[in-house]
Design an enzyme around this catalytic site. Structure first.
Site, PDB file in Angstrom:
ATOM      1  N   GLY A   1     -34.520 -36.978  67.959  1.00 14.79           N
ATOM      2  CA  GLY A   1     -35.187 -36.913  66.660  1.00 14.79           C
ATOM      3  C   GLY A   1     -35.591 -35.505  66.269  1.00 14.79           C
ATOM      4  CB  SER A   2     -34.535 -32.094  67.274  1.00 17.26           C
ATOM      5  OG  SER A   2     -33.167 -32.044  66.942  1.00 17.26           O
ATOM      6  CG  ASN A   3     -31.395 -32.927  62.612  1.00 19.30           C
ATOM      7  OD1 ASN A   3     -31.370 -31.929  61.907  1.00 19.30           O
ATOM      8  ND2 ASN A   3     -30.514 -33.165  63.562  1.00 19.30           N
TER       9      ASN A   3
ATOM     10  CG  LEU B   1     -26.099 -41.786  67.575  1.00 18.44           C
ATOM     11  CD1 LEU B   1     -25.955 -41.390  69.032  1.00 18.44           C
ATOM     12  CD2 LEU B   1     -25.352 -40.804  66.670  1.00 18.44           C
TER      13      LEU B   1
ATOM     14  CG  ASN C   1     -25.306 -39.118  58.634  1.00 14.02           C
ATOM     15  OD1 ASN C   1     -26.190 -39.134  59.518  1.00 14.02           O
ATOM     16  ND2 ASN C   1     -24.027 -38.962  58.933  1.00 14.02           N
TER      17      ASN C   1
ATOM     18  CG  HIS D   1     -20.944 -35.392  60.880  1.00 15.68           C
ATOM     19  ND1 HIS D   1     -20.860 -36.511  61.669  1.00 15.68           N
ATOM     20  CD2 HIS D   1     -19.865 -34.625  61.196  1.00 15.68           C
ATOM     21  CE1 HIS D   1     -19.772 -36.439  62.422  1.00 15.68           C
ATOM     22  NE2 HIS D   1     -19.153 -35.304  62.144  1.00 15.68           N
TER      23      HIS D   1
ATOM     24  CG  ASP E   1     -19.195 -39.387  59.667  1.00 15.20           C
ATOM     25  OD1 ASP E   1     -20.409 -39.525  59.470  1.00 15.20           O
ATOM     26  OD2 ASP E   1     -18.695 -39.355  60.803  1.00 15.20           O
TER      27      ASP E   1
HETATM   28  C1  GAR Z   1     -27.550 -34.179  65.592  1.00 15.95           C
HETATM   29  O1  GAR Z   1     -26.754 -33.105  66.005  1.00 15.95           O
HETATM   30  C2  GAR Z   1     -26.884 -34.939  64.470  1.00 15.95           C
HETATM   31  O2  GAR Z   1     -26.163 -34.139  63.587  1.00 15.95           O
HETATM   32  C3  GAR Z   1     -25.955 -35.835  65.257  1.00 15.95           C
HETATM   33  O3  GAR Z   1     -26.711 -36.262  66.358  1.00 15.95           O
HETATM   34  C4  GAR Z   1     -27.659 -35.249  66.692  1.00 15.95           C
HETATM   35  C5  GAR Z   1     -29.021 -35.877  66.732  1.00 15.95           C
HETATM   36  O4  GAR Z   1     -29.979 -34.980  67.221  1.00 15.95           O
HETATM   37  N1  GAR Z   1     -25.496 -36.926  64.442  1.00 15.95           N
HETATM   38  C6  GAR Z   1     -24.264 -37.413  64.528  1.00 15.95           C
HETATM   39  O5  GAR Z   1     -23.448 -37.019  65.338  1.00 15.95           O
HETATM   40  C7  GAR Z   1     -23.960 -38.510  63.524  1.00 15.95           C
HETATM   41  N2  GAR Z   1     -22.556 -38.754  63.461  1.00 15.95           N
HETATM   42  P1  GAR Z   1     -31.535 -35.246  66.966  1.00 15.95           P
HETATM   43  O6  GAR Z   1     -31.844 -36.671  67.429  1.00 15.95           O
HETATM   44  O7  GAR Z   1     -32.206 -34.218  67.838  1.00 15.95           O
HETATM   45  O8  GAR Z   1     -31.807 -35.054  65.508  1.00 15.95           O
END
Ligand code: GAR
Length: 200
Positions: A16-18, A94, A111, A113, A154
């Site tokens: 969940g860093s985003n 995911l 989203n 990506h 996507d």
């Molecule tokens: C991120 O890099 C995001 O772009 C990717 O998963 C990671 C989640 O990191 N998403 C995908 O690949 C979706 N197809 P986070 O949980 O630290 O945000």
């Protein structure tokens, strides 16, 4: 006093860093929005812990909890209604969002990506798999994309995209770290555009 803040839901599956960077950006940039729900297909993950620590309602929702996919989709929609959610931000979620929810929230789901869509998207392209594929293809640059979510994985319209270089000697992990850093700026910028029409 009336609360004019736009109510957001974060959908997450992992760290969940985003989600965390979006949460911080709302405070730092004074954006007129607030997270009113963090939904995850996992009962425990970094995103859920972060939400709990910050007083954001959480919901563990998984297909496995329901007899039918329709019942799962209905539960998701009801939760969104209950929390009066206007926009959904997928942040490392995911799983596919049910089509009924995508239709109910048309043009209201984003989203992020970790690649330059339309390249390196689609089924199986998530997390480290994306960066492995980029390196295997011998790409000179990668990046991150924020796009609207529609029924095709996507493929929805791109809102914002930013490039990062692929460096000599990169591993999937080193490239992932460079792209993730880019994501942490890009997603807040995209949210700001969504809410205000421009980037401050
Ligand atoms: C991120 O890099 C995001 O772009 C990717 O998963 C990671 C989640 O990191 N998403 C995908 O690949 C979706 N197809 P986070 O949980 O630290 O945000």
């Amino acid at each position: 006093m009336t609360n004019h803040k736009t109510r957001l839901a974060a959908f997450c599956s992992g760290t969940g860093s985003n989600f965390q960077s979006l949460y911080s950006a709302i405070n730092e940039r004074g954006l007129p929005a607030e997270f009113a729900l963090c939904l995850s297909n996992r009962s425990e993950c970094g995103a859920i812990s972060f939400a709990e620590q910050h007083g954001i309602p959480t919901l563990h929702l998984s297909e496995k909890q329901y007899d039918t996919y329709e019942a799962f989709a209905e539960a998701m929609f009801k939760a969104l209604q209950k929390h009066n959610i206007k926009y959904i931000l997928l942040a490392g979620y995911l799983r596919k969002v049910p089509e009924s929810v995508i239709n109910a929230y048309a043009c209201k789901i984003l989203n992020i990506h970790p690649a330059l869509l339309p390249k390196f998207g689609g089924h199986g392209m998530y997390g480290i798999n994306v960066h492995k594929a980029v390196l295997e293809a011998g790409e000179k640059e990668s990046g991150a994309t924020v796009h609207y979510v529609d029924a095709e994985y996507d493929k929805g319209p791109i809102l914002l995209q930013r490039k990062v270089p692929v460096e000599p000697g990169d591993t999937p992990e080193s490239l992932a770290a460079r792209v993730l850093k880019c994501e942490h700026r890009l997603y807040p910028d995209a949210l700001e555009i969504l809410l205000t029409g421009n980037i401050s």
